[in-house]
Design a protein around this motif. Structure first.
Motif, mmCIF file in Angstrom:
data_model
loop_
_atom_site.group_PDB
_atom_site.id
_atom_site.type_symbol
_atom_site.label_atom_id
_atom_site.label_comp_id
_atom_site.label_asym_id
_atom_site.label_seq_id
_atom_site.Cartn_x
_atom_site.Cartn_y
_atom_site.Cartn_z
ATOM 1 N N ALA A 208 0.830 -1.214 0.000
ATOM 2 C CA ALA A 208 0.000 0.000 0.000
ATOM 3 C C ALA A 208 0.855 1.252 0.000
ATOM 4 O O ALA A 208 0.517 2.244 -0.654
ATOM 5 N N GLU A 209 1.984 1.230 0.719
ATOM 6 C CA GLU A 209 2.833 2.415 0.756
ATOM 7 C C GLU A 209 3.843 2.437 -0.372
ATOM 8 O O GLU A 209 4.284 3.505 -0.791
ATOM 9 N N ASP A 210 4.221 1.271 -0.898
ATOM 10 C CA ASP A 210 5.240 1.182 -1.941
ATOM 11 C C ASP A 210 4.635 1.379 -3.331
ATOM 12 O O ASP A 210 5.192 2.088 -4.168
ATOM 13 N N GLY A 211 3.525 0.698 -3.575
ATOM 14 C CA GLY A 211 2.780 0.903 -4.813
ATOM 15 C C GLY A 211 3.337 0.265 -6.065
ATOM 16 O O GLY A 211 2.751 0.422 -7.143
ATOM 17 N N THR A 212 4.455 -0.466 -5.978
ATOM 18 C CA THR A 212 5.024 -1.074 -7.177
ATOM 19 C C THR A 212 4.381 -2.429 -7.443
ATOM 20 O O THR A 212 3.839 -3.073 -6.544
ATOM 21 N N GLU A 213 4.466 -2.884 -8.683
ATOM 22 C CA GLU A 213 3.970 -4.201 -9.035
ATOM 23 C C GLU A 213 4.766 -5.285 -8.324
ATOM 24 O O GLU A 213 4.216 -6.300 -7.882
ATOM 25 N N ALA A 214 6.074 -5.081 -8.164
ATOM 26 C CA ALA A 214 6.916 -6.097 -7.522
ATOM 27 C C ALA A 214 6.478 -6.382 -6.094
ATOM 28 O O ALA A 214 6.507 -7.534 -5.642
ATOM 29 N N SER A 215 6.048 -5.354 -5.367
ATOM 30 C CA SER A 215 5.686 -5.544 -3.965
ATOM 31 C C SER A 215 4.305 -6.159 -3.785
ATOM 32 O O SER A 215 3.875 -6.396 -2.657
ATOM 33 N N ALA A 216 3.621 -6.440 -4.902
ATOM 34 C CA ALA A 216 2.304 -7.075 -4.835
ATOM 35 C C ALA A 216 2.397 -8.594 -4.736
ATOM 36 O O ALA A 216 1.370 -9.278 -4.729
ATOM 37 N N TRP A 217 3.621 -9.141 -4.645
ATOM 38 C CA TRP A 217 3.810 -10.592 -4.669
ATOM 39 C C TRP A 217 4.567 -11.066 -3.440
ATOM 40 O O TRP A 217 5.397 -10.338 -2.878
ATOM 41 N N LEU A 218 4.268 -12.297 -3.045
ATOM 42 C CA LEU A 218 5.034 -12.928 -1.968
ATOM 43 C C LEU A 218 5.203 -14.417 -2.264
ATOM 44 O O LEU A 218 4.433 -15.003 -3.036
ATOM 45 N N PRO A 219 6.221 -15.054 -1.667
ATOM 46 C CA PRO A 219 6.431 -16.490 -1.891
ATOM 47 C C PRO A 219 5.461 -17.303 -1.048
ATOM 48 O O PRO A 219 5.340 -17.094 0.158
ATOM 49 N N ALA A 220 4.768 -18.232 -1.687
ATOM 50 C CA ALA A 220 3.723 -19.002 -1.021
ATOM 51 C C ALA A 220 3.977 -20.491 -1.182
ATOM 52 O O ALA A 220 4.329 -20.953 -2.277
ATOM 53 N N VAL A 221 3.799 -21.223 -0.103
ATOM 54 C CA VAL A 221 3.727 -22.681 -0.160
ATOM 55 C C VAL A 221 2.253 -23.037 -0.018
ATOM 56 O O VAL A 221 1.636 -22.775 1.014
ATOM 57 N N ILE A 222 1.687 -23.589 -1.086
ATOM 58 C CA ILE A 222 0.259 -23.879 -1.148
ATOM 59 C C ILE A 222 0.079 -25.385 -0.995
ATOM 60 O O ILE A 222 0.452 -26.166 -1.869
ATOM 61 N N VAL A 223 -0.480 -25.773 0.137
ATOM 62 C CA VAL A 223 -0.586 -27.187 0.493
ATOM 63 C C VAL A 223 -2.031 -27.657 0.296
ATOM 64 O O VAL A 223 -2.941 -27.119 0.930
ATOM 65 N N PRO A 224 -2.257 -28.641 -0.569
ATOM 66 C CA PRO A 224 -3.610 -29.196 -0.712
ATOM 67 C C PRO A 224 -4.028 -29.919 0.566
ATOM 68 O O PRO A 224 -3.224 -30.629 1.184
ATOM 69 N N THR A 225 -5.273 -29.725 0.968
ATOM 70 C CA THR A 225 -5.734 -30.335 2.213
ATOM 71 C C THR A 225 -6.050 -31.813 2.060
ATOM 72 O O THR A 225 -6.172 -32.519 3.063
ATOM 73 N N GLY A 226 -6.181 -32.292 0.826
ATOM 74 C CA GLY A 226 -6.527 -33.693 0.620
ATOM 75 C C GLY A 226 -5.327 -34.617 0.687
ATOM 76 O O GLY A 226 -5.083 -35.391 -0.237
ATOM 77 N N GLN A 227 -4.570 -34.572 1.774
ATOM 78 C CA GLN A 227 -3.427 -35.459 1.953
ATOM 79 C C GLN A 227 -3.304 -35.818 3.423
ATOM 80 O O GLN A 227 -3.614 -35.007 4.301
ATOM 81 N N GLU A 228 -2.841 -37.038 3.684
ATOM 82 C CA GLU A 228 -2.769 -37.524 5.058
ATOM 83 C C GLU A 228 -1.699 -36.793 5.872
ATOM 84 O O GLU A 228 -1.780 -36.735 7.093
ATOM 85 N N GLY A 229 -0.695 -36.245 5.186
ATOM 86 C CA GLY A 229 0.412 -35.632 5.900
ATOM 87 C C GLY A 229 0.129 -34.258 6.460
ATOM 88 O O GLY A 229 0.978 -33.695 7.158
#
Length: 353
Positions: A208-229
């Protein structure tokens, strides 16, 4: 809709930085002073010098220096990754949890694309915001859940593998065709923040304060819930004052608790839930001086040692209940969920330019 994409990861070059096991660490918010000193002693390039520095200025200086000397190098091409974590949980059971690693575009909560489920506090966000301003780098991935399944086969040998505290993390770079397919599959996804509420809200504030396209992204680990682990363990509360808590006296409860239980003065009391989840039941009694532990025995022992008045012993929150809370727009008390294991820090960074 959730927007994810491959990214050019900034990562350690072991030929310059040394063995990866000496460079990684747990997330910043679970590291105490003694563990931080131990991690600092492992390597002059350990990631805690970035995630838990003496100052934000020091972190920024280290980050710039390490890139100049190729301790950290940026991949030439963007990619998505597959992360698998092998671990033994607090219950002694060996499991495997896996998920997609990609760049996720920030969405305000009101858009209902990314859902929170826990309350946050201002203090941690202020410190993380100063660090993000200084480094312009997302230093740790955030952990999200997706109510779906992903099948990944034939990956071969991982590109990165590391053991941090008994949790073995392996990373495979995915080819572009498979990455595109996963990006498309997640295009209409609703994601739940499993771990990283403070950092997500920090990223929103910085963008919000930076306003650049680059700052609109973050690294995400997306874990599917359909797993026993994918498992959630309880986080018990240890309180200096139990507030106005009281319940029905019971014998020492078995391993699988009959409900939220109050322990004090050597006695156990079963608390009435009235349809509320265990963390919500405790929160209604307004205990003070609260600390947290995943170990029931430690919670009880702390009270027995006279270091606290009471312990609140909780059952694990079910994943379907977490989703239900988030989807109706509510949030739970802090530390309502304990997704084990934590993500290892120091594997992949996302530079914001």
């Amino acid at each position: 809709m959730a927007v994810v994409r491959p990214f050019r990861a900034l990562r350690y070059d072991p030929a310059v930085a040394g063995d990866l096991d000496s460079l990684v660490a747990p997330p910043y918010d679970v590291i105490g002073p003694e563990q931080r000193e131990e991690l600092l002693g492992r390597s002059p390039y350990n990631v805690v010098r970035l995630t838990l520095p003496e100052s934000e200025k020091e972190a920024a200086a280290n980050l710039a220096d390490w890139q100049e000397r190729d301790v950290l190098v940026r991949d030439g091409e963007p990619a998505c990754w597959w992360l698998a974590q092998s671990y033994v949980g607090p219950d002694g059971v060996a499991r495997l949890r896996a998920g997609l690693v990609a760049a996720l575009r920030l969405e305000p909560y009101e858009n209902r694309v990314v859902l929170p489920h826990e309350r946050t506090h201002a203090g941690p966000k202020e410190g993380r915001l100063r660090l993000l301003r200084a480094t312009r780098t997302q230093l740790e991935p955030l952990f999200f859940l997706w109510d779906g399944t992903i099948e990944v086969d034939g990956l071969g040998e991982p590109e990165l593998a590391v053991d941090e505290g008994g949790v073995v993390s392996r990373l495979w770079r995915l080819d572009s065709e498979f990455s595109v397919a996963l990006v498309e599959e997640l295009a209409d996804a609703q994601l739940l923040i499993a771990d990283g509420h403070h950092r997500y809200e920090t990223a929103l504030a910085f963008h919000a304060e930076d306003g650049t396209e680059a700052s609109a992204w973050l690294p995400a680990v997306i874990v599917p819930t359909g797993q026993e682990g994918l498992t959630i363990f309880p986080t018990h509360r240890v309180a200096q004052s139990a507030g106005d808590a009281s319940g029905l006296p019971i014998d020492p409860p078995p391993e699988h608790l009959p409900g939220p239980v109050l322990y004090r003065a050597g006695r156990y009391e079963l608390l009435v839930g009235d349809g509320f989840l265990d963390p919500e039941v405790v929160d209604r009694f307004a205990p003070s001086g609260v600390t947290y532990t995943p170990q029931r025995e430690e919670a009880v022992a702390t009270v027995d040692r006279g270091e606290a008045e009471a312990a609140f012993l909780l059952r694990p929150t079910r994943i379907e209940d977490v989703w239900a809370v988030a989807r109706r727009g509510d949030v739970m008390p802090q530390k309502s969920t304990f997704f084990y294991p934590k993500l290892t820090s120091g594997l992949l960074f996302l530079s914001l330019g």
